[in-house]
Design a protein around this motif. Structure first.
Motif, PDB file in Angstrom:
ATOM      1  N   THR A 123      11.806   4.589 -10.260  1.00  0.00           N
ATOM      2  CA  THR A 123      11.900   4.260 -11.682  1.00  0.00           C
ATOM      3  C   THR A 123      11.471   2.816 -11.988  1.00  0.00           C
ATOM      4  OG1 THR A 123      14.241   3.750 -11.330  1.00  0.00           O
ATOM      5  CG2 THR A 123      13.703   5.945 -12.149  1.00  0.00           C
ATOM      6  N   ASN A 124      10.925   2.143 -10.984  1.00  0.00           N
ATOM      7  CA  ASN A 124      10.455   0.772 -11.166  1.00  0.00           C
ATOM      8  C   ASN A 124       9.152   0.783 -11.975  1.00  0.00           C
ATOM      9  OD1 ASN A 124       9.331  -1.813 -10.870  1.00  0.00           O
ATOM     10  ND2 ASN A 124      10.158  -2.067  -8.810  1.00  0.00           N
ATOM     11  N   PRO A 125       9.090   0.066 -13.100  1.00  0.00           N
ATOM     12  CA  PRO A 125       7.871   0.056 -13.927  1.00  0.00           C
ATOM     13  C   PRO A 125       6.632  -0.418 -13.178  1.00  0.00           C
ATOM     14  CG  PRO A 125       9.710  -0.955 -15.096  1.00  0.00           C
ATOM     15  CD  PRO A 125      10.166  -0.766 -13.690  1.00  0.00           C
ATOM     16  N   LEU A 126       6.814  -1.060 -12.036  1.00  0.00           N
ATOM     17  CA  LEU A 126       5.682  -1.521 -11.245  1.00  0.00           C
ATOM     18  C   LEU A 126       4.838  -0.352 -10.743  1.00  0.00           C
ATOM     19  CD1 LEU A 126       4.329  -4.018  -9.879  1.00  0.00           C
ATOM     20  CD2 LEU A 126       5.826  -3.603  -7.918  1.00  0.00           C
ATOM     21  N   TYR A 127       5.493   0.795 -10.527  1.00  0.00           N
ATOM     22  CA  TYR A 127       4.800   1.971  -9.987  1.00  0.00           C
ATOM     23  C   TYR A 127       4.590   2.965 -11.118  1.00  0.00           C
ATOM     24  CZ  TYR A 127       6.322  -0.292  -5.728  1.00  0.00           C
ATOM     25  OH  TYR A 127       6.543  -1.221  -4.741  1.00  0.00           O
ATOM     26  N   VAL A 128       3.397   2.929 -11.683  1.00  0.00           N
ATOM     27  CA  VAL A 128       3.141   3.691 -12.898  1.00  0.00           C
ATOM     28  C   VAL A 128       2.611   5.096 -12.632  1.00  0.00           C
ATOM     29  CG1 VAL A 128       2.736   1.630 -14.269  1.00  0.00           C
ATOM     30  CG2 VAL A 128       0.814   2.707 -13.095  1.00  0.00           C
ATOM     31  N   ARG A 129       2.144   5.359 -11.416  1.00  0.00           N
ATOM     32  CA  ARG A 129       1.576   6.687 -11.171  1.00  0.00           C
ATOM     33  C   ARG A 129       1.657   7.047  -9.693  1.00  0.00           C
ATOM     34  NH1 ARG A 129      -3.901   6.443  -9.365  1.00  0.00           N
ATOM     35  NH2 ARG A 129      -4.643   4.284  -9.242  1.00  0.00           N
ATOM     36  N   THR A 130       1.393   8.321  -9.445  1.00  0.00           N
ATOM     37  CA  THR A 130       1.321   8.821  -8.070  1.00  0.00           C
ATOM     38  C   THR A 130      -0.112   9.255  -7.768  1.00  0.00           C
ATOM     39  OG1 THR A 130       1.808  11.106  -8.710  1.00  0.00           O
ATOM     40  CG2 THR A 130       3.699   9.681  -8.166  1.00  0.00           C
ATOM     41  N   GLU A 131      -0.364   9.448  -6.486  1.00  0.00           N
ATOM     42  CA  GLU A 131      -1.702   9.864  -6.070  1.00  0.00           C
ATOM     43  C   GLU A 131      -1.590  10.621  -4.755  1.00  0.00           C
ATOM     44  OE1 GLU A 131      -5.278   7.125  -4.724  1.00  0.00           O
ATOM     45  OE2 GLU A 131      -4.897   6.862  -6.884  1.00  0.00           O
ATOM     46  N   LEU A 132      -2.473  11.596  -4.569  1.00  0.00           N
ATOM     47  CA  LEU A 132      -2.553  12.258  -3.274  1.00  0.00           C
ATOM     48  C   LEU A 132      -3.364  11.370  -2.340  1.00  0.00           C
ATOM     49  CD1 LEU A 132      -3.223  15.959  -4.314  1.00  0.00           C
ATOM     50  CD2 LEU A 132      -1.207  15.102  -3.111  1.00  0.00           C
ATOM     51  N   THR A 133      -2.845  11.137  -1.133  1.00  0.00           N
ATOM     52  CA  THR A 133      -3.494  10.215  -0.209  1.00  0.00           C
ATOM     53  C   THR A 133      -3.366  10.701   1.220  1.00  0.00           C
ATOM     54  OG1 THR A 133      -3.583   7.910   0.528  1.00  0.00           O
ATOM     55  CG2 THR A 133      -1.397   8.824   0.091  1.00  0.00           C
ATOM     56  N   ARG A 134      -4.325  10.303   2.050  1.00  0.00           N
ATOM     57  CA  ARG A 134      -4.260  10.536   3.492  1.00  0.00           C
ATOM     58  C   ARG A 134      -3.879   9.253   4.231  1.00  0.00           C
ATOM     59  NH1 ARG A 134      -6.829  15.291   5.100  1.00  0.00           N
ATOM     60  NH2 ARG A 134      -7.999  16.358   3.462  1.00  0.00           N
ATOM     61  N   ALA A 135      -3.631   8.178   3.497  1.00  0.00           N
ATOM     62  CA  ALA A 135      -3.474   6.849   4.091  1.00  0.00           C
ATOM     63  C   ALA A 135      -2.403   6.780   5.167  1.00  0.00           C
ATOM     64  CB  ALA A 135      -3.163   5.828   3.002  1.00  0.00           C
ATOM     65  N   PHE A 136      -1.294   7.489   4.975  1.00  0.00           N
ATOM     66  CA  PHE A 136      -0.155   7.340   5.878  1.00  0.00           C
ATOM     67  C   PHE A 136      -0.095   8.385   6.985  1.00  0.00           C
ATOM     68  CE2 PHE A 136       1.129   5.559   1.765  1.00  0.00           C
ATOM     69  CZ  PHE A 136       1.515   4.286   2.159  1.00  0.00           C
ATOM     70  N   SER A 137      -0.663   9.566   6.735  1.00  0.00           N
ATOM     71  CA  SER A 137      -0.488  10.651   7.714  1.00  0.00           C
ATOM     72  C   SER A 137      -1.764  11.374   8.104  1.00  0.00           C
ATOM     73  CB  SER A 137       0.500  11.688   7.159  1.00  0.00           C
ATOM     74  OG  SER A 137      -0.106  12.438   6.111  1.00  0.00           O
ATOM     75  N   GLY A 138      -2.836  11.205   7.327  1.00  0.00           N
ATOM     76  CA  GLY A 138      -4.054  11.946   7.608  1.00  0.00           C
ATOM     77  C   GLY A 138      -4.115  13.283   6.903  1.00  0.00           C
ATOM     78  N   ARG A 139      -3.040  13.673   6.212  1.00  0.00           N
ATOM     79  CA  ARG A 139      -3.009  14.901   5.410  1.00  0.00           C
ATOM     80  C   ARG A 139      -2.687  14.515   3.968  1.00  0.00           C
ATOM     81  NH1 ARG A 139      -1.852  20.405   5.345  1.00  0.00           N
ATOM     82  NH2 ARG A 139      -2.380  21.575   7.247  1.00  0.00           N
ATOM     83  N   PRO A 140      -3.185  15.283   2.990  1.00  0.00           N
ATOM     84  CA  PRO A 140      -2.902  14.929   1.596  1.00  0.00           C
ATOM     85  C   PRO A 140      -1.411  14.978   1.290  1.00  0.00           C
ATOM     86  CG  PRO A 140      -4.706  16.511   1.730  1.00  0.00           C
ATOM     87  CD  PRO A 140      -4.098  16.438   3.097  1.00  0.00           C
ATOM     88  N   ALA A 141      -0.886  13.873   0.767  1.00  0.00           N
ATOM     89  CA  ALA A 141       0.520  13.782   0.396  1.00  0.00           C
ATOM     90  C   ALA A 141       0.617  12.910  -0.844  1.00  0.00           C
ATOM     91  CB  ALA A 141       1.353  13.196   1.532  1.00  0.00           C
ATOM     92  N   ARG A 142       1.506  13.287  -1.779  1.00  0.00           N
ATOM     93  CA  ARG A 142       1.611  12.553  -3.037  1.00  0.00           C
ATOM     94  C   ARG A 142       2.672  11.464  -2.923  1.00  0.00           C
ATOM     95  NH1 ARG A 142      -0.320  13.160  -7.827  1.00  0.00           N
ATOM     96  NH2 ARG A 142      -1.051  15.305  -7.410  1.00  0.00           N
ATOM     97  N   GLY A 143       2.270  10.244  -3.268  1.00  0.00           N
ATOM     98  CA  GLY A 143       3.192   9.117  -3.244  1.00  0.00           C
ATOM     99  C   GLY A 143       2.903   8.142  -4.359  1.00  0.00           C
ATOM    100  N   LEU A 144       3.832   7.230  -4.588  1.00  0.00           N
ATOM    101  CA  LEU A 144       3.622   6.171  -5.563  1.00  0.00           C
ATOM    102  C   LEU A 144       2.474   5.274  -5.094  1.00  0.00           C
ATOM    103  CD1 LEU A 144       7.343   5.130  -6.171  1.00  0.00           C
ATOM    104  CD2 LEU A 144       5.956   6.681  -7.561  1.00  0.00           C
ATOM    105  N   VAL A 145       1.626   4.890  -6.012  1.00  0.00           N
ATOM    106  CA  VAL A 145       0.475   4.056  -5.654  1.00  0.00           C
ATOM    107  C   VAL A 145       0.957   2.629  -5.401  1.00  0.00           C
ATOM    108  CG1 VAL A 145      -1.737   3.136  -6.408  1.00  0.00           C
ATOM    109  CG2 VAL A 145      -1.115   5.494  -6.959  1.00  0.00           C
TER     110      VAL A 145
END
Length: 358
Positions: free
Chosen positions: A257-279
């Motif tokens: 709920t921190n206003p700093l994180y305004v959206r989510t995105e699907l990313t492979r950055a952390f695991s190599g598989r698409p996963a949705r997280g705060l940008v």
């Protein structure tokens, strides 16, 4: 919805299994005690670690609960791409004063050993992510008295779940936080995920199995919507991530709920598989370059994520969250189930009254 599942819990609310230490026994127990279906996440744990959590959960509640397993992944051929990504992450390792993990730390997540434990010590419900178990495995669990669910992200995947003999399908929309449960990780399909309501309609026409809806659900009115669309129950993850019983790091809970994180995105950055997280910083800087290599990238970044969490640095963590994260409520898990149920009842009543006036 099959009464075999809904008879296990009075409210159509399933707490999603969130791996990485979030879905701890205390959370699952609180949800089950309140009339929902609590879930343990066996992903990234040893078979014995899973068994110990099951024993702990059983000491906290006599109500039904579930356990989630990750399916083993196929071999990844392009080791060079992982090496290039590791080189890119060298600066992160230096910053957090840690070593990168070994990308070759295992591909099957101890699947066979975990399945053996669940056959020797049956639990009420078992669900599967990242693929479809064999018909023999599903049949063995059914004979042991276990209800089985398998995640699907397309109608075609749901058909594969039905053919294999699972008892129900978890229909996961693209709005969902954490990993998409695609059966095959095909980079060409990135960005082609289907929204939950559209996906529910497609899957409902494709299969005759009971459906559990998952993806971005945070309010009882949304649960009412997916039930009206053909689901028998709703699975919520991010909604329970912020509860005090959740094992998520404090900075992760606050970030929802921190206003700093305004959206989510699907990313492979952390695991190599698409996963949705705060940008956050890590996702922005490394997401475009992460290879489609799971679980190699997961193993590679594991020490970085742990070091960031220890330092309280949310910019270096995998802040998994669904699209509805800003609606998270810091309520005890049992109370959250009660509030969601009241909202669901109110939505159904309002719909009924509108229908009566029509």
């Amino acid at each position: 919805m099959s009464s075999a599942l809904t008879d296990l819990f009075p409210h159509p609310i399933v707490q999603a299994p969130m791996a990485g230490g979030v879905s701890v026994p205390q959370l699952a127990a609180a949800v089950s005690e309140a009339g929902g279906l609590g879930f343990l996440a066996a992903g990234y744990k040893t078979a014995d670690g899973m068994y110990q959590e099951i024993k702990q959960l059983r000491s906290l509640t006599a109500r039904p609960f579930g356990v989630n397993l990750f399916m083993p992944q196929p071999e990844y051929a392009e080791t060079g791409a992982v090496e290039v990504y590791a080189h890119q992450l060298a600066g992160e390792a230096a910053w957090y004063e840690t070593e990168l993990g070994d990308p070759d730390s295992g591909r099957d997540d101890g699947y066979d050993a975990k399945l053996a434990v669940l056959l020797d010590n049956p639990v009420p419900v078992v669900s599967f992510h990242f693929g479809v178990p064999t018909p023999d495995a599903l049949d063995s669990l059914r004979r042991a008295g276990t209800f089985t669910l398998v995640t699907a992200t397309t109608a075609e995947e749901a058909l594969a779940v039905e053919r294999a003999g699972a008892d129900a399908v978890i229909v996961q929309g693209v709005e969902a936080g954490g990993h998409q449960g695609t059966h095959r990780d095909v980079p060409e399909n990135d960005g082609s995920g289907i929204g939950l309501l559209s996906l529910l309609a497609q899957v409902r026409e494709a299969v005759s199995l009971p459906l559990v809806a998952a993806g971005g659900l945070m309010r009882g009115s949304q649960i009412a919507a997916v039930l009206a669309a053909g689901a028998g129950a709703a699975q919520l993850g991010t909604a329970f991530l912020a509860t005090p019983e959740s094992g998520a790091a404090a900075v992760h809970k606050q970030a929802l709920t921190n206003p700093l994180y305004v959206r989510t995105e699907l990313t492979r950055a952390f695991s190599g598989r698409p996963a949705r997280g705060l940008v956050n910083r890590f996702l922005r800087e490394h997401g475009p370059y992460a290879p489609a290599a799971y679980p190699e990238v997961h193993h590679l970044t594991s020490p970085l994520r742990k070091a960031a969490a220890k330092a309280g640095d949310a910019q270096g963590m995998a802040l998994w969250a669904g699209q509805g994260h800003r609606m998270a409520r810091e309520l005890p898990a049992g109370q959250l189930v009660e509030v969601l149920t009241a909202e669901l009842d109110a939505a159904r009543t309002a719909l009924s009254e509108r229908g009566g006036r029509g």
